[in-house]
Every structure is written in C-alpha cells, then in structure tokens.
Design an enzyme around this catalytic site. Structure first.
Site, short mmCIF file in Angstrom:
data_model
loop_
_atom_site.label_atom_id
_atom_site.label_comp_id
_atom_site.label_asym_id
_atom_site.label_seq_id
_atom_site.Cartn_x
_atom_site.Cartn_y
_atom_site.Cartn_z
N GLU A 1 0.84 -1.56 0.15
CA GLU A 1 -0.39 -0.13 -0.35
C GLU A 1 0.56 1.15 0.04
O GLU A 1 0.92 1.83 0.41
CB GLU A 1 -1.07 0.01 0.68
N1 CAA Z 1 -6.55 11.60 -4.01
C1 CAA Z 1 -7.11 12.43 -5.03
N2 CAA Z 1 -6.21 12.14 -6.54
C2 CAA Z 1 -4.91 12.06 -6.17
C3 CAA Z 1 -4.53 11.65 -4.88
C4 CAA Z 1 -4.75 11.12 -3.82
N3 CAA Z 1 -4.92 10.67 -2.82
N4 CAA Z 1 -2.83 11.05 -5.63
C5 CAA Z 1 -3.03 11.96 -6.34
N5 CAA Z 1 -4.12 11.92 -6.91
C6 CAA Z 1 -4.47 11.87 -8.39
C7 CAA Z 1 -3.54 13.62 -9.13
O1 CAA Z 1 -3.97 15.10 -8.42
C8 CAA Z 1 -2.92 13.79 -10.49
O2 CAA Z 1 -4.41 13.68 -10.83
P1 CAA Z 1 -4.61 15.06 -11.96
O3 CAA Z 1 -3.62 14.44 -13.03
O4 CAA Z 1 -5.82 15.55 -12.71
O5 CAA Z 1 -4.14 16.96 -11.39
C9 CAA Z 1 -3.28 12.12 -10.85
O6 CAA Z 1 -3.83 11.41 -9.62
C10 CAA Z 1 -1.63 11.94 -10.56
O7 CAA Z 1 -1.08 12.24 -9.59
P2 CAA Z 1 0.50 12.04 -9.48
O8 CAA Z 1 1.08 13.41 -10.67
O9 CAA Z 1 0.83 12.74 -8.51
O10 CAA Z 1 1.00 10.45 -9.96
P3 CAA Z 1 2.35 10.53 -9.48
O11 CAA Z 1 3.04 9.51 -11.04
O12 CAA Z 1 3.94 11.30 -9.34
O13 CAA Z 1 1.90 9.43 -8.31
C11 CAA Z 1 2.17 8.23 -5.82
C12 CAA Z 1 1.65 9.50 -7.44
C13 CAA Z 1 1.39 9.52 -5.17
C14 CAA Z 1 3.52 8.15 -6.34
C15 CAA Z 1 1.52 7.59 -6.88
O14 CAA Z 1 1.74 6.62 -7.70
C16 CAA Z 1 1.18 6.07 -5.40
O15 CAA Z 1 0.82 6.44 -4.54
N6 CAA Z 1 2.32 5.03 -5.89
C17 CAA Z 1 2.37 4.27 -5.29
C18 CAA Z 1 0.96 2.49 -5.33
C19 CAA Z 1 1.01 2.26 -4.05
O16 CAA Z 1 0.46 1.84 -3.29
N7 CAA Z 1 0.84 0.44 -4.59
C20 CAA Z 1 0.60 -0.36 -3.94
C21 CAA Z 1 -0.20 -1.36 -4.35
S1 CAA Z 1 -1.70 -1.57 -3.31
C22 CAA Z 1 -1.48 -3.11 -2.18
O17 CAA Z 1 -0.47 -2.98 -2.45
C23 CAA Z 1 -2.90 -3.80 -2.02
C24 CAA Z 1 -2.58 -4.77 -0.90
O18 CAA Z 1 -2.89 -6.36 -1.78
C25 CAA Z 1 -2.24 -4.92 0.10
#
Ligand code: CAA
Length: 380
Positions: A363
C-alpha cells in the site's frame, strides 16, 4: 482536546482483543509455517462485524468510525498480522471504495456480501512493472459496445486466491495516460480470469498473495466504478484510507512484540535478577513504549481526520511511514530481548519481525509515503 475513547470504541477494542486471544492465537504458528489461510477466523470476523466496520448498516456494515477500525486493527494485528491484512484490504480497499463511489446496484450486488463477510474482496492495482509507479498500468480494459475486454497481469494481490470479488484497475484510453484509467468489479470464475500460484512469502504467510491473469475477460459496463477515467483517482483515494489500515497493522505488530518482550523481561533472569532490571533492557523497553505511543497517536489522528471529513492524505502517509518503521525497529528489539528464545517460533516475536517488513512495502513503500508527505509540505 479530548483524548478519551468513547464507551463504544473501548468495547470494540475489547471485543477485538478477546477475539484475537480466543480465535487467532491458537494455531497462529502453524498457519504461518504452513501458509494456511485463516478461513474460519475470517468467517467469524465477518459475523462480529469486523469485515465491514465503516460500512453503513443499510449495506450490511457495522457503521463504526475509523478510530474504532484502528483500535480493532491494532488488537487483531498484535496476534495475527495475516488475519489483519485480510481484514484491512476488505475494509479499506474494497468496502470503502464501493460504498463511496459505487452505484446503488453495485452496492446491492456486491457491498452487502463483502461487508457482512459472506464474500471476500481483493484490490488489484500492482503489476509486474507498475507497483510504486501506479500510473504505468499495462492491463487494458477496452470498450466493446456493451462491455469491456480486460487483458493483462496483476501481481502481489492480497486475498488473490481466496477473494470472491476483485476491484481491478486498468487502462482504457492509453493516450490519456492516468486520466484514461478505470476501476472495475470482477468476479471469481469469470471466463478468462486465472489465478496464479500462491507466493511463498517472508511474512504474513497465513494470508494468500497471488498474481492474476486476465485474458479477454468480458466486463459488463455496469461494473465500472465511477465516471469514465476515474480509475486512477479511485485508486489513490482508496489507498489513502488503506494506509491508515496498514499503519494500524504496523502499530499492532509493534505493540504485540512489545507486550511479549515486556512480559519476558520480567520472567527471564540473568546475572542474578530479572533482565528488566538491567538498564540495557529497561532502556530498550522505554524506547519501544514511547515510539509505539507516538505511532498510535499518528494512526488515531489520521483516522479522526477521516471521520471529520477532513483531508487525510498527509496524516495517513505520516502514520504509515512512522508506524511501519516502529514495527520494524520494535520487533527487532523484541527478538533481541528474548535472546536465543526470540529466534525460535514458540515465542512469536520472530514471526512478528518477519510480518513487520511488509508494512514498509505494501500500500505504498516508505519511499512512496515520503513522496506524498514531501509534496504535501512543499505545496503548503
Ligand atoms: N487523492 C485524489 N487524487 C490523487 C491522490 C489522492 N490521494 N493522489 C494523486 N491523485 C491524483 C493527482 O491529483 C493527479 O490528478 P490530475 O492529473 O487530475 O491532477 C493524478 O492523481 C496523478 O497524480 P500524480 O501526478 O501525483 O502521480 P504520480 O505518478 O506522481 O504518482 C504516487 C503519485 C503517490 C507516487 C502514486 O503513484 C502512488 O501512490 N504510488 C504507490 C501505489 C501503491 O500504493 N501501490 C501499492 C499497491 S496496492 C496494495 O499493496 C494492495 C494490497 O494487496 C495490500
């Protein structure tokens, strides 16, 4: 400011504590060793209302607040972090997203069974080349008249084999990048949906983690969640809450290891006295106690902000980053306090140490939390 928990919150914590002692502790070592999924316990957790804690009672949930969820997650995780990840994914990543963004039909058809624990959910975002870099989804869901055709692979999916309902993130309009991503509800058994072998993991071995393969899986249009292109935001918003769940899991792993170490240090004698009387041990216990209390405050603050309708992206990321570090540090020290006994399975702390590591990975890794936190403070 009132730090006092309500009567109801205290009751929920006690119920989770009793359940963990009575139902999860027996067999936890064997389940870890044999990678056995706790089916019976999860069923009972559903009956007790722990699988849809924050879901509205009209959809079969318990209608509790997020603070209560944190308290219950801590207690379950103290004893069995494999059971608590199953609980966390179902509550935070599946039920919450469906309740918040699903249609009435989707809630009737899927949420009720998930919230009551009759069915189990999984959240499918990660791919072989898109774990942290979540926008780089290669799985596609292409529109074909009244349905979508889903193709691709998902990796490291918690509840991957035991779930009945899967929320799958996929790219629909490749040229639109993350704005072309959608989220869909998929059912186990649909044609073209295959579940890969179970991963043989370091920790949380009682939970099942699989890769999933989709080959021309036909998804009815009504199974898309939200507007066309809402999938990435859906995933991010859902994960923001999921991080509070995993932070609480980390907190529970830490406090479970601490409680074991404290008890052991009062029984084990060396150099003529109980080892807690040596400062080398007492100072470790003092550090653990402070760090766990700080992690608990971060978890409860993030949960409280969510309950107040405030933005909890920052507080949730802070809670997860810190609590997962505390889980790692505390469990290593708990093994150290147990000495040779800490290295064998009967004393539980070696399992907690192995379980702790995943809280810094899933996550969103610790590095991802730092991205979220630094962007938030820099943009303030
Ligand atoms: N709420 C709403 N919107 C959001 C947001 C949030 N918390 N975070 C980002 N966004 C939106 C942004 O506003 C943006 O929207 P617009 O283009 O309309 O402005 C869009 O999403 C893209 O955001 P970023 O430009 O910030 O994207 P990024 O490529 O830089 O990535 C990141 C941001 C935080 C690194 C994200 O990719 C991330 O969280 N990565 C990790 C994913 C993750 O947690 N993976 C784990 C897998 S799930 C898992 O583990 C499940 C399980 O089985 C236990």
């Amino acid at each position: 400011m009132d730090f006092k928990l309500s009567e109801e919150q205290l009751m929920i914590r006690q119920a989770a504590r009793d359940f963990a002692q009575q139902e999860l502790l027996p067999g936890v070592i064997e389940r870890d060793e044999n990678q056995t999924f706790p089916h019976e316990a999860i069923k009972k957790m559903g009956e007790l209302g722990f699988m849809g804690m924050m879901v509205d009672p009209k959809y079969g949930g318990s209608g509790m607040d997020t603070v209560s969820y944190v308290l219950a997650m801590e207690e379950i995780s103290k004893i069995d972090a494999s059971a608590s990840v199953v609980m966390s994914v179902n509550n935070s990543l599946v039920c919450w997203g469906l309740q918040k963004f699903g249609t009435e039909e989707q809630k009737e058809k899927y949420l009720i069974d998930l919230a009551t624990g009759k069915k189990l959910g999984a959240f499918c975002l990660s791919e072989p080349e898109a774990g942290s870099d979540a926008t780089s989804q290669k799985t596609t869901a292409i529109e074909k008249g009244d349905h979508y055709l889903l193709n691709g692979t998902k990796n490291w999916i918690t509840n991957g084999g035991s779930a009945d309902v899967y929320l799958v993130i996929a790219q629909t309009h490749i040229e639109k990048k993350h704005k072309g991503i959608n989220a869909f509800i998929i059912e186990k058994g649909w044609e073209g949906f295959e579940i890969g072998p179970k991963e043989n993991k370091l920790g949380i071995r009682g939970s099942d983690t699989h890769s999933l393969q989709f080959n021309d899986v036909k998804i009815p249009k009504e199974n898309r969640i939200g507007e066309d292109g809402f999938g990435f935001k859906f995933a991010m918003k859902t994960l923001a809450g999921g991080r509070i769940g995993i932070a609480s899991q980390a907190l529970g792993i830490a406090s479970g290891a601490y409680e074991l170490a404290l008890k052991y240090s009062k029984q084990r004698k060396a150099f003529g006295t109980e080892i807690c009387n040596h400062q080398a041990i007492a100072f470790k216990l003092a550090d653990m106690a402070v760090e766990i209390e700080a992690a608990r405050h971060l978890c409860i603050k993030a949960a409280w902000e969510k309950d107040q309708g405030m933005n909890y992206d920052l507080s949730g990321a802070m809670a997860k980053l810190y609590a997962s570090k505390v889980a790692m540090d505390t469990t290593i020290e708990a093994v150290q306090i147990h000495g040779g006994n800490g290295y064998v399975k009967e004393y539980h702390v070696e399992r907690l140490m192995r379980d702790a590591k995943i809280t810094q990975i899933y996550e969103g890794t610790s590095e991802i939390q730092k991205i979220v936190i630094s962007r938030s403070i820099l943009n303030d």
